[in-house]
Design a protein around this motif. Structure first.
Motif, PDB file in Angstrom:
ATOM      1  N   ASP A   1      53.445  35.557 -11.480  1.00 29.08           N
ATOM      2  CA  ASP A   1      54.893  35.500 -11.613  1.00 29.08           C
ATOM      3  C   ASP A   1      55.447  35.141 -10.252  1.00 29.08           C
ATOM      4  N   LEU A   2      56.263  34.106 -10.214  1.00 23.81           N
ATOM      5  CA  LEU A   2      56.785  33.594  -8.949  1.00 23.81           C
ATOM      6  C   LEU A   2      58.234  34.038  -8.774  1.00 23.81           C
ATOM      7  N   GLY A   3      58.418  35.315  -8.742  1.00 21.46           N
ATOM      8  CA  GLY A   3      59.743  35.900  -8.630  1.00 21.46           C
ATOM      9  C   GLY A   3      59.818  37.117  -9.526  1.00 21.46           C
ATOM     10  N   SER A   4      61.038  37.585  -9.749  1.00 19.61           N
ATOM     11  CA  SER A   4      61.207  38.752 -10.614  1.00 19.61           C
ATOM     12  C   SER A   4      62.231  38.442 -11.699  1.00 19.61           C
ATOM     13  N   GLY A   5      62.222  39.236 -12.725  1.00 16.76           N
ATOM     14  CA  GLY A   5      63.159  39.052 -13.827  1.00 16.76           C
ATOM     15  C   GLY A   5      62.549  38.265 -14.974  1.00 16.76           C
ATOM     16  N   ASN A   6      63.266  38.269 -16.093  1.00 15.66           N
ATOM     17  CA  ASN A   6      62.770  37.610 -17.309  1.00 15.66           C
ATOM     18  C   ASN A   6      62.607  36.106 -17.167  1.00 15.66           C
ATOM     19  N   ASN A   7      63.421  35.483 -16.332  1.00 10.40           N
ATOM     20  CA  ASN A   7      63.365  34.033 -16.186  1.00 10.40           C
ATOM     21  C   ASN A   7      62.610  33.577 -14.941  1.00 10.40           C
TER      22      ASN A   7
END
Length: 145
Positions: free
Chosen positions: A103-109
């Motif tokens: 995952d290249l970041g956080s959050g659903n998108n």
């Protein structure tokens, strides 16, 4: 989007024959037929993606493609979900096994990078999913088949 796509440079794919798509009418350099509703992206984002892969010789004997799909209706979401299931099933039939997800970041998108490997053929296939507003982008790369 450019920054997110640069994350694919971390792939250790091994000369590059980049086109848009690599083989017209197909997805994944001929791995499977193109998927209805997915539009090849050959513009600025694709060129940045291509450039990021070429930087430092990240890809050798490989290919890269980029596609987008509008995500404005439930039918669009279902079509994209079905496309990913088809892609994953095709990879398994071709001898690829799931290797890792980042995952290249956080959050659903947050952009998500999935990697598959075919140990027998010594090939790698990776795809990056990036959702921006009402559009999903699928950037894929792999070693030549």
């Amino acid at each position: 989007m450019h920054t997110r796509l640069l994350a694919l440079t971390a792939l250790t794919l091994t000369s590059v024959a980049l086109a848009c798509p690599a083989k017209p009418g197909t997805l994944g350099n001929g791995l499977m037929p193109s998927i209805a509703g997915m539009r090849p992206e050959c513009g600025v984002n694709y060129q940045a993606f291509r450039k990021s892969l070429l930087a430092g010789g990240t890809i050798k004997n490989g290919w890269a493609e980029m596609y987008s799909l509008p995500m404005t209706t439930a039918a669009d979401n279902q079509r994209f979900s079905t496309a990913l299931q088809t892609l994953t099933t095709t990879l398994a039939k071709k001898g690829y096994v799931y290797f890792s997800t980042s995952d290249l970041g956080s959050g659903n998108n947050a952009p998500r990078l999935l990697n598959f490997v075919n140990k027998k053929a010594k090939r790698v296939f990776s795809y990056l999913l990036v959702r921006e507003g009402n559009r999903m982008t699928l950037a894929i790369a792999g070693t030549a088949q």
